[in-house]
Enzyme design. Structure first.
Site, PDB file in Angstrom:
ATOM      1  N   ASP A  77      45.679  31.448  48.905  1.00 55.15           N
ATOM      2  CA  ASP A  77      45.914  32.959  48.046  1.00 55.15           C
ATOM      3  C   ASP A  77      46.621  33.870  49.242  1.00 55.15           C
ATOM      4  O   ASP A  77      46.388  34.181  50.217  1.00 55.15           O
ATOM      5  CB  ASP A  77      44.507  33.142  47.997  1.00 55.15           C
ATOM      6  CG  ASP A  77      44.259  33.429  46.640  1.00 55.15           C
ATOM      7  OD1 ASP A  77      44.788  34.390  46.285  1.00 55.15           O
ATOM      8  OD2 ASP A  77      43.147  32.792  46.038  1.00 55.15           O
ATOM      9  N   GLU A  88      49.266  35.513  39.895  1.00 49.56           N
ATOM     10  CA  GLU A  88      48.323  36.046  39.094  1.00 49.56           C
ATOM     11  C   GLU A  88      48.604  37.393  38.582  1.00 49.56           C
ATOM     12  O   GLU A  88      49.071  38.482  39.318  1.00 49.56           O
ATOM     13  CB  GLU A  88      46.793  36.268  39.961  1.00 49.56           C
ATOM     14  CG  GLU A  88      45.696  36.836  38.753  1.00 49.56           C
ATOM     15  CD  GLU A  88      44.508  37.365  39.649  1.00 49.56           C
ATOM     16  OE1 GLU A  88      43.546  37.311  38.864  1.00 49.56           O
ATOM     17  OE2 GLU A  88      44.843  38.201  40.601  1.00 49.56           O
ATOM     18  N   ASP A 145      36.999  33.737  38.903  1.00 53.26           N
ATOM     19  CA  ASP A 145      36.674  35.054  38.109  1.00 53.26           C
ATOM     20  C   ASP A 145      36.224  35.067  36.667  1.00 53.26           C
ATOM     21  O   ASP A 145      35.963  36.160  36.091  1.00 53.26           O
ATOM     22  CB  ASP A 145      38.034  35.837  37.906  1.00 53.26           C
ATOM     23  CG  ASP A 145      38.696  36.520  39.441  1.00 53.26           C
ATOM     24  OD1 ASP A 145      37.677  36.431  40.279  1.00 53.26           O
ATOM     25  OD2 ASP A 145      39.766  36.749  39.426  1.00 53.26           O
TER      26      ASP A 145
HETATM   27  O1  TEU Z   1      41.569  39.319  40.186  1.00 52.99           O
HETATM   28  C1  TEU Z   1      42.247  40.206  39.634  1.00 52.99           C
HETATM   29  C2  TEU Z   1      41.656  40.771  38.404  1.00 52.99           C
HETATM   30  O2  TEU Z   1      42.146  41.910  37.770  1.00 52.99           O
HETATM   31  C3  TEU Z   1      40.679  40.187  37.595  1.00 52.99           C
HETATM   32  O3  TEU Z   1      40.472  38.890  37.591  1.00 52.99           O
HETATM   33  C4  TEU Z   1      39.281  40.796  38.298  1.00 52.99           C
HETATM   34  O4  TEU Z   1      38.671  39.640  39.053  1.00 52.99           O
HETATM   35  C5  TEU Z   1      38.540  41.312  37.168  1.00 52.99           C
HETATM   36  O5  TEU Z   1      37.968  40.323  36.450  1.00 52.99           O
HETATM   37  C6  TEU Z   1      38.965  42.456  36.336  1.00 52.99           C
HETATM   38  O6  TEU Z   1      37.881  42.875  35.351  1.00 52.99           O
HETATM   39  C7  TEU Z   1      41.920  38.980  41.582  1.00 52.99           C
HETATM   40  C8  TEU Z   1      41.159  37.742  42.215  1.00 52.99           C
HETATM   41  O7  TEU Z   1      41.252  36.761  41.358  1.00 52.99           O
HETATM   42  C9  TEU Z   1      39.677  38.294  42.372  1.00 52.99           C
HETATM   43  O8  TEU Z   1      38.836  37.247  42.769  1.00 52.99           O
HETATM   44  C10 TEU Z   1      39.815  39.729  43.188  1.00 52.99           C
HETATM   45  O9  TEU Z   1      38.492  40.378  43.164  1.00 52.99           O
HETATM   46  C11 TEU Z   1      40.742  40.720  42.830  1.00 52.99           C
HETATM   47  O10 TEU Z   1      41.968  40.146  42.517  1.00 52.99           O
HETATM   48  C12 TEU Z   1      41.106  41.880  44.037  1.00 52.99           C
HETATM   49  O11 TEU Z   1      41.723  41.126  45.082  1.00 52.99           O
END
Ligand code: TEU
Length: 535
Positions: A98, A246, A316
């Site tokens: 990551d 992402e 998530d």
């Molecule tokens: O996630 C980014 C993101 O915008 C969403 O998936 C978020 O977790 C949430 O659902 C918005 O409502 C990434 C990572 O996957 C996540 O685990 C982190 O917390 C986030 O970035 C910050 O680094």
């Protein structure tokens, strides 16, 4: 289209905290992952995406990095990490890490120096006297006051995650250096966290929106495209490294600009539209899940993009059986149906740990059992708006990211084979009957089905590289054809929780989650969550 390795790879995501604990501290670790490499290989996995293992105060479980070149002691040592890479390599498994570069932890050396007033490091972040009106991804505002100064810093996520200033060439160079450090260790590439928000065009106020006011100033900006191109040229191309971004709030057109083959930015992206099919505006406001909306979103990406990163779960998102299937009565059938869906679409499939045994959402009873920083923030905000406690609990329970983060269920023992100690997050009570050990013993288990489906995909040109086209079918039935030069397969999936008329189709059954030998025995009807692939 080139047939690079990542197109026909099966990628397995590991959330290290919850995978396998070997030292009894209740937290998964790298030696635990090494222990399970044969299991992972046995599934047919080609590549592991490792969620963050870097040093971190863990306010966002490693997505708040305090040292990009160190392994968190909870997870082991750098020697453990090197061993993981070489043990994986010995099994022909690649590792991607990551890359969290929109923000650091506020406990990173750079930020600490910035706070102490060091000019050089202040410019690594966004320090301003005036706040703008932007909203945070985790709810609330995006500016935090600097203690003892009339000054604020920007954080799109929690206040423990200050945003990096990507206009500063020093930041660019630091990150290039970090990427080389890990690539030199032999990793195959990166999953790039919220990569399309890293570059802020301006810090002007945003147009008022229900969520994420300010978006227009930082979403997929030209500056971001530029940075991605440079990272590709200066670093990634030198290692032939792979990247999946992402990317939040993108539609296929925006996604294509980030991953088009000619664009030389990312190899593929995770879209969110299919994950948003059961929500109104924000994920906390759920609406009744309808298979048609999920199918429509998937179809939109299948037709709108040359290639997609396919997933139904990650760290998530709530568990897919609980969300798109029937976790109570038809758990295995739904888990297998979702397996067909995820692996039969065109694109690279990602499987999240536990998905291969049909793990379900966490069985949290109390708010105090929830650890996720996002859920806690949101609960606080809802409380401020006087939303009743019961309602808050219901919303959080359904949607919390902790649903996916409960420890991996290896066996039916008290610690689920995950730990001998106190688990950092509540182990789901259903590990007594949903676990790897029991499932593996069952030739009709979910794991066995995953193995079959992965094997089928690996020997099928149509599934790996074929074109995609959708067929007409009843509501909630997803029927599509995957066609390669010498092979044409039809995929038929009833995503409804009830029987439905099947489309008029003939063919030989290659795989079926109801153990069908042939189509005749179906008598024109598909059972709830029935899925088949026909030749
Ligand atoms: O996630 C980014 C993101 O915008 C969403 O998936 C978020 O977790 C949430 O659902 C918005 O409502 C990434 C990572 O996957 C996540 O685990 C982190 O917390 C986030 O970035 C910050 O680094």
């Amino acid at each position: 289209m080139n047939k690079e390795w990542w197109r026909n790879a099966i990628i397995y995501q590991i959330y290290p905290r919850s995978y396998k604990d070997t030292d009894g501290d209740g937290i998964g670790d790298i030696p635990g992952i090494i222990e399970k490499l044969d299991y992972i290989k046995g599934l047919g996995v080609d590549c592991i995406w490792l969620s963050p293992v870097y040093a971190s105060p863990n306010f966002d479980n490693g997505y708040d990095i305090s040292d990009y070149k160190a392994i968190h002691p909870d997870f082991g040592t750098m020697e453990d990490f090197d061993r993981l890479v070489s043990e994986a390599k010995a099994r022909d498994i690649k590792i991607i890490m990551d890359l969290v570069i929109n923000h650091t932890s506020d406990e990173h050396e750079w930020f600490k120096k910035a706070l102490a007033g060091d000019k050089k490091y202040r410019d690594y972040y966004y320090f301003r006297e005036k706040r703008n009106n932007w909203g945070s991804f985790f709810g609330g505002r995006t500016w935090e006051k600097v203690p003892g100064e009339d000054m604020y810093y920007l954080h799109l996520f929690s206040k423990k995650q200050p945003d990096l200033n990507w206009k500063n060439p020093d930041v660019y160079n630091e990150i290039c250096d970090i990427m080389r450090f890990w690539l030199d260790k032999g990793i195959a590439g990166f999953r790039c966290d919220v990569i399309n928000v890293i570059y802020k065009n301006s810090l002007e106020n945003g147009k008022r929106r229900l969520v994420l006011t300010g978006l227009e100033h930082y979403l997929s900006t030209d500056g971001c495209h530029e940075i991605l191109k440079r990272l590709q040229k200066d670093v990634l191309s030198k290692y032939d490294a792979f990247t999946v971004g992402e990317t939040v709030m993108v539609d296929p057109d925006a996604a294509n600009l980030l991953m088009g083959e000619d664009r030389k930015e990312l190899n593929m992206v995770f879209g969110f539209e299919h994950m948003e099919c059961d929500q109104r505006g924000v994920k906390w406001f759920k609406r009744r899940y309808s298979p048609e909306r999920l199918i429509a979103a998937l179809d939109k990406w299948q037709t709108g993009c040359e290639w997609t990163a396919n997933y139904l779960e990650n760290h998530d998102q709530p568990r897919s059986v609980s969300r798109f299937g029937d976790a109570e009565n038809l758990r295995k059938e739904s888990a297998k149906m979702l397996c067909v869906l995820n692996l039969a679409l065109r694109g690279t499939p990602y499987i999240y740990q536990g998905e291969e045994i049909g793990m379900t959402n966490g069985d949290f009873d109390r708010m105090s059992e929830i650890e996720d920083i996002e859920s806690k923030n949101v609960a606080k905000i809802l409380k401020k708006f006087l939303v009743p406690r019961g309602a808050i609990k219901k919303m959080i329970k359904k949607t919390t990211r902790d649903n996916a983060r409960t420890p991996m269920q290896w066996d039916h023992s008290a610690g689920a084979g995950f730990t001998d100690g106190m688990p950092w997050l509540k182990i789901n009570g259903n590990h007594e009957w949903i676990n790897v050990e029991d499932d593996e013993k069952n030739e009709n288990g979910v794991i066995a089905f995953y193995k079959d489906m992965i094997a089928l995909r690996k020997q099928s040109d149509a599934l790996q590289f074929g074109d995609y086209s959708r067929l007409e079918a009843k509501k909630g039935i997803y029927a599509f054809v995957r066609k390669a030069e010498k092979e044409t397969l039809t995929v038929l999936i009833n995503m409804n929780g009830y029987s439905e008329k099947m489309p008029e189709i003939t063919g030989r059954v290659l795989i079926s989650n109801y153990d069908r030998e042939n189509l005749e025995e179906m008598k024109g009807l598909m059972k709830p969550y029935e899925a088949l692939i026909l030749k």
